[in-house]
Motif scaffolding. Sequence first.
Motif, short mmCIF file in Angstrom:
data_model
loop_
_atom_site.label_atom_id
_atom_site.label_comp_id
_atom_site.label_asym_id
_atom_site.label_seq_id
_atom_site.Cartn_x
_atom_site.Cartn_y
_atom_site.Cartn_z
N VAL A 1 -8.76 -7.43 -10.13
CA VAL A 1 -7.61 -6.64 -9.69
C VAL A 1 -7.81 -6.31 -8.22
CG1 VAL A 1 -6.25 -4.55 -10.00
CG2 VAL A 1 -7.29 -5.68 -11.99
N LEU A 2 -6.82 -6.60 -7.38
CA LEU A 2 -6.93 -6.38 -5.94
C LEU A 2 -6.29 -5.05 -5.57
CD1 LEU A 2 -7.83 -7.74 -3.25
CD2 LEU A 2 -5.47 -8.54 -3.01
N ARG A 3 -7.03 -4.24 -4.80
CA ARG A 3 -6.54 -2.97 -4.26
C ARG A 3 -6.61 -3.04 -2.74
NH1 ARG A 3 -4.36 -1.58 -9.04
NH2 ARG A 3 -5.92 -1.16 -10.66
N SER A 4 -5.53 -2.73 -2.05
CA SER A 4 -5.48 -2.84 -0.59
C SER A 4 -5.58 -1.48 0.07
CB SER A 4 -4.17 -3.53 -0.16
OG SER A 4 -4.11 -4.86 -0.65
N PHE A 5 -6.37 -1.44 1.16
CA PHE A 5 -6.53 -0.24 1.98
C PHE A 5 -6.47 -0.66 3.45
CE2 PHE A 5 -8.84 0.32 -1.96
CZ PHE A 5 -8.51 1.61 -2.38
N ASP A 6 -6.15 0.30 4.33
CA ASP A 6 -6.19 0.03 5.76
C ASP A 6 -6.80 1.22 6.47
OD1 ASP A 6 -3.71 1.59 7.26
OD2 ASP A 6 -3.27 1.13 5.17
N LEU A 7 -7.48 0.95 7.60
CA LEU A 7 -8.21 1.99 8.32
C LEU A 7 -7.30 3.11 8.81
CD1 LEU A 7 -10.74 -0.08 10.47
CD2 LEU A 7 -11.22 1.32 8.46
N ARG A 8 -6.12 2.76 9.26
CA ARG A 8 -5.22 3.76 9.82
C ARG A 8 -4.84 4.80 8.76
NH1 ARG A 8 -0.51 1.28 13.28
NH2 ARG A 8 -2.41 0.52 14.32
N THR A 9 -4.52 4.35 7.56
CA THR A 9 -4.17 5.29 6.49
C THR A 9 -5.38 6.09 6.04
OG1 THR A 9 -2.43 3.77 5.73
CG2 THR A 9 -3.14 5.48 4.21
N LEU A 10 -6.55 5.45 5.93
CA LEU A 10 -7.75 6.16 5.52
C LEU A 10 -8.13 7.25 6.53
CD1 LEU A 10 -9.95 3.21 4.18
CD2 LEU A 10 -8.78 4.95 2.83
N GLN A 11 -8.01 6.92 7.82
CA GLN A 11 -8.33 7.92 8.83
C GLN A 11 -7.35 9.08 8.80
OE1 GLN A 11 -8.42 5.64 12.44
NE2 GLN A 11 -10.42 4.69 11.97
N GLY A 12 -6.08 8.80 8.51
CA GLY A 12 -5.11 9.87 8.40
C GLY A 12 -5.35 10.78 7.22
N ASN A 13 -5.89 10.22 6.12
CA ASN A 13 -6.12 11.02 4.91
C ASN A 13 -7.49 11.69 4.86
OD1 ASN A 13 -3.58 10.21 4.06
ND2 ASN A 13 -4.37 8.53 2.80
N HIS A 14 -8.50 11.05 5.50
CA HIS A 14 -9.88 11.54 5.36
C HIS A 14 -10.56 11.82 6.69
CE1 HIS A 14 -9.79 10.47 1.05
NE2 HIS A 14 -9.13 9.39 1.43
N GLY A 15 -9.86 11.74 7.79
CA GLY A 15 -10.45 12.07 9.08
C GLY A 15 -11.53 11.10 9.48
N ASP A 16 -12.70 11.66 9.91
CA ASP A 16 -13.80 10.85 10.41
C ASP A 16 -14.76 10.39 9.32
OD1 ASP A 16 -12.82 11.14 12.98
OD2 ASP A 16 -13.99 12.97 13.37
N THR A 17 -14.37 10.55 8.07
CA THR A 17 -15.21 10.07 6.98
C THR A 17 -15.38 8.55 7.08
OG1 THR A 17 -14.37 11.82 5.55
CG2 THR A 17 -15.46 9.96 4.47
N PRO A 18 -16.60 8.03 6.89
CA PRO A 18 -16.77 6.57 6.92
C PRO A 18 -15.77 5.88 6.01
CG PRO A 18 -18.90 7.66 6.81
CD PRO A 18 -17.88 8.73 6.64
N PRO A 19 -15.20 4.78 6.45
CA PRO A 19 -14.13 4.12 5.68
C PRO A 19 -14.51 3.81 4.23
CG PRO A 19 -14.29 3.16 7.87
CD PRO A 19 -15.44 4.08 7.74
N TYR A 20 -15.76 3.35 4.02
CA TYR A 20 -16.13 2.98 2.65
C TYR A 20 -16.28 4.22 1.77
CZ TYR A 20 -16.87 -1.90 3.88
OH TYR A 20 -16.68 -3.20 4.27
N GLU A 21 -16.74 5.34 2.35
CA GLU A 21 -16.81 6.58 1.60
C GLU A 21 -15.40 7.03 1.20
OE1 GLU A 21 -18.59 9.60 -0.37
OE2 GLU A 21 -19.75 8.15 0.81
N ALA A 22 -14.44 6.86 2.13
CA ALA A 22 -13.05 7.23 1.84
C ALA A 22 -12.46 6.35 0.74
CB ALA A 22 -12.22 7.13 3.11
N ILE A 23 -12.79 5.07 0.74
CA ILE A 23 -12.28 4.17 -0.30
C ILE A 23 -12.79 4.61 -1.67
CG2 ILE A 23 -12.45 1.82 -1.20
CD1 ILE A 23 -12.34 0.80 1.64
N LEU A 24 -14.07 4.92 -1.77
CA LEU A 24 -14.64 5.31 -3.06
C LEU A 24 -14.12 6.67 -3.51
CD1 LEU A 24 -18.32 4.07 -2.72
CD2 LEU A 24 -16.37 2.94 -3.76
N ARG A 25 -13.72 7.53 -2.58
CA ARG A 25 -13.11 8.79 -2.97
C ARG A 25 -11.75 8.55 -3.61
NH1 ARG A 25 -13.97 12.95 2.17
NH2 ARG A 25 -16.26 13.08 2.07
N GLU A 26 -10.98 7.63 -3.02
CA GLU A 26 -9.64 7.36 -3.56
C GLU A 26 -9.70 6.54 -4.84
OE1 GLU A 26 -6.91 5.76 -0.75
OE2 GLU A 26 -7.10 7.43 0.66
#
Length: 823
Positions: free
Chosen positions: A81-106
């Motif tokens: 199953v494919l799930r798509s993410f992008d850095l711009r949205t992750l930064q808007g939702n989680h600030g300076d959190t490392p991108p991979y940490e933000a993905i695992l939170r979501e």
Amino acid sequence: MKCSRKTLLFLFATVLSVGALVWILSGTFSQGNRFGGKREIEVALLGRAKGHFMDLHSICLQLLFDELNHRGINGGASRLVLRSFDLRTLQGNHGDTPPYEAILRENPNISVILDNTWGSDLQKSRDVILKKRIPVISLNADRTADFGSSVLFLGSQNMVPSKIASFIDQALLAKTAPTPPTEAPPLPLVPPSPPPSRPMLLFLTEEGYGLDPSQSGNPVSLYESELAKRNIPVEARISFSEQKYDNPAEQKRVTEEVLRALKEAGQREVVVVVNAHKQWGSRLVARFEEFASNNRDRSIRVIGHDSMFNQSIHDSVREASTDDESMNFEMVLMKAPNPEFSTHTFALYRNVVDTHGGGFEDYPKEVASIFVRRCAVAAELVRHSLRDFDLLDRQAEGSSWNAKSRIEKDRSLLTDQFAGLVAPFPAAPGSPRQRTGAHVELGALGLVHFNRDGEEDGSHYFELHKPGNRPIAHLKQLNARNELIPALQIGINEFQIRRVDVERGEFDAEFICSTTIDASLKKKVLLDMKSIRKEEEQEEPIPEEKSAIDDPRGRLAQYPMLSGLLSIPNMRADGSVAQIGQTDRSVADTEYRVYKVRGTFAADLNTVRYPFDSHRIGVELQAAVPDELLTLTAQRIEPTAFEENQRGWILKWIHGLVDSRVANGNPLATAGQRTETRQFKEFAIMVGVKRNLLQPILVVMLPLILLGMAAIGIMYLGEKETMGKSPSELAMGVVLAIVAYSISYADVVPRSGGGTHSDLLYLITTLMCMGNFGAVLFFGEMGNPRTRHDEVDRWRFRYALGISVFYLIFVIYWGTSSDLWPV
């Protein structure tokens, strides 16, 4: 007649029934789409931002995952199953959190991450990757840090300086130290000519670009380090600022230093290495072209990575036209591996274009092929890593086993699988060739090599640019071991298709094929093949009577050979190959040959979608030596004739595709027991053809639809006689007509085995004609004196209206979809 409420309800029920039938026929309940009881393996795709580039990757990966799920993942126990993410949205939702940490939170259920960002973006998540052992496949980033065995890099360019330095050393620089003779030769009567002077090497670099991290405190580029390892001196070094590419003063300074260096070189050949981005690189190339145009006795060769040159920028800054073939100037650009589409990746690309719009065709072919291939490799790597362990049944682990620990275990297992891809590759016993990484066989993609750092390390591609000529592959290339090998350039002209026989799975074609190869390197290939055959003779004795050096066992004797290195395995026995031209260009040490090829060729054709069928047919040219000794490139493909109007087919496209086949797919594979897996290149002239619908409309579709309309029309006549015939007699005439047509239908519809799409129309029309005949008899029996005629007429009208709606919807859907019949 006025419709009653019962009639409307009957019509509504008919429409629902038709919808249910279409749903079933379109494969909604097919086994490949049932996912009950399957474990979902969630894969994240991370991009920099939403847009066309991200869409290309997400669509390709989704199509690949759908295909893998249909084939079965992990023995059919799992699905991707494919799930798509992008850095711009992750930064808007989680600030300076490392991108991979933000993905695992979501989404904590992510098992694998496919990274479509840059190296600097990936480095921000390094600690998270190592701590949580997240398996990552980087599609386009450079390796900028040590990620252990958790990350595989498919687009890293860190090995570019090493490969360019190897190419300069082996292909561009003249060897000045000849091998001394074993005994003193006699004194010559005429003094020998002095050996050619070594070319001057000029290095142009942007300040701080591509520095060697091992040289701490010393700003030395990777290019200079790699050149020094090969004892290649850099006689002149010119640096400049990346941001000052449009600064007149900086441009003037760099130009003056370049001219000063060229003057100091005298009459020596100059090899220029450019380590810059396209803004500077394109301007520098224009200056060197102008110098070569004004100094015809000077030889200049520029080499660099593909990203340092842009044709549009180059054309906008050059002061005058320099497209003169007499100039002694050339530019060599190193491109990523596999610039040509393969059969597998081209089919995927066409699927993307056909199903999601033609906007993706705006990408240059060589660019799209790279991105599509990386998606295909990533999907196959995931499949390959999941096939060796069970991910479904975890009850045996005890009651403490939960979803979170299961996902963590999956990540750890996948990381271990990735580590196995970068382990040292054992060379053949007694072989001096020791690889620094490993390879994995990925189905139709062939062998994919990785170095110790987890970077794909395949055979890169060097492209030659000369003024007044279009870019072509350089005749000298490097294999995965950085060894110099020849490139066999293949040109196709006057490609003509005479006949396509779907039932027999063959087509007739003729074309002119030209081959160009470096003559000295070809001799080296033949000598290497001799040594390989000697090893094989020791392992498994072979008969003394053997054919050419390329095929000691005669396994290719049935295939006509081109240039002594290519066979045509899908040509029938009645085919012919005639050499009509040959030129040995001694100046460039180039062998050029021309062949006329004519014959019948086998093709994998299927009539399941007739009459809306389209096919990919092609001529296969197979290398008789492995790709560690020879590579194939497409020089040009120019179709000049196609008889679509006379033969019932329409030419849609023609492309040259380069495939890689592992050893057991080649006739030479079983010539000896090799401990090292070998791979062979195949060049396919692939043509897309689509059936012209004029003949199927006249002989299949129109007669069946007319018979169906006639059968329906009888139901609206009631009990009235028409032209002296009762409705039952007319219905019987339609039944006899459909039976008579069945005889000719079997002859006009081509079959390659199984049913066709047109069989559905024939089946439904036949059943409806037979059913209407029975309905006429039934309503005729109801029309006796004890039954009210108006009640019979109402039921007859309802039936006629329902069957009319059913047949109309079916014909429309049948004509707009060719996927009803299961393949």
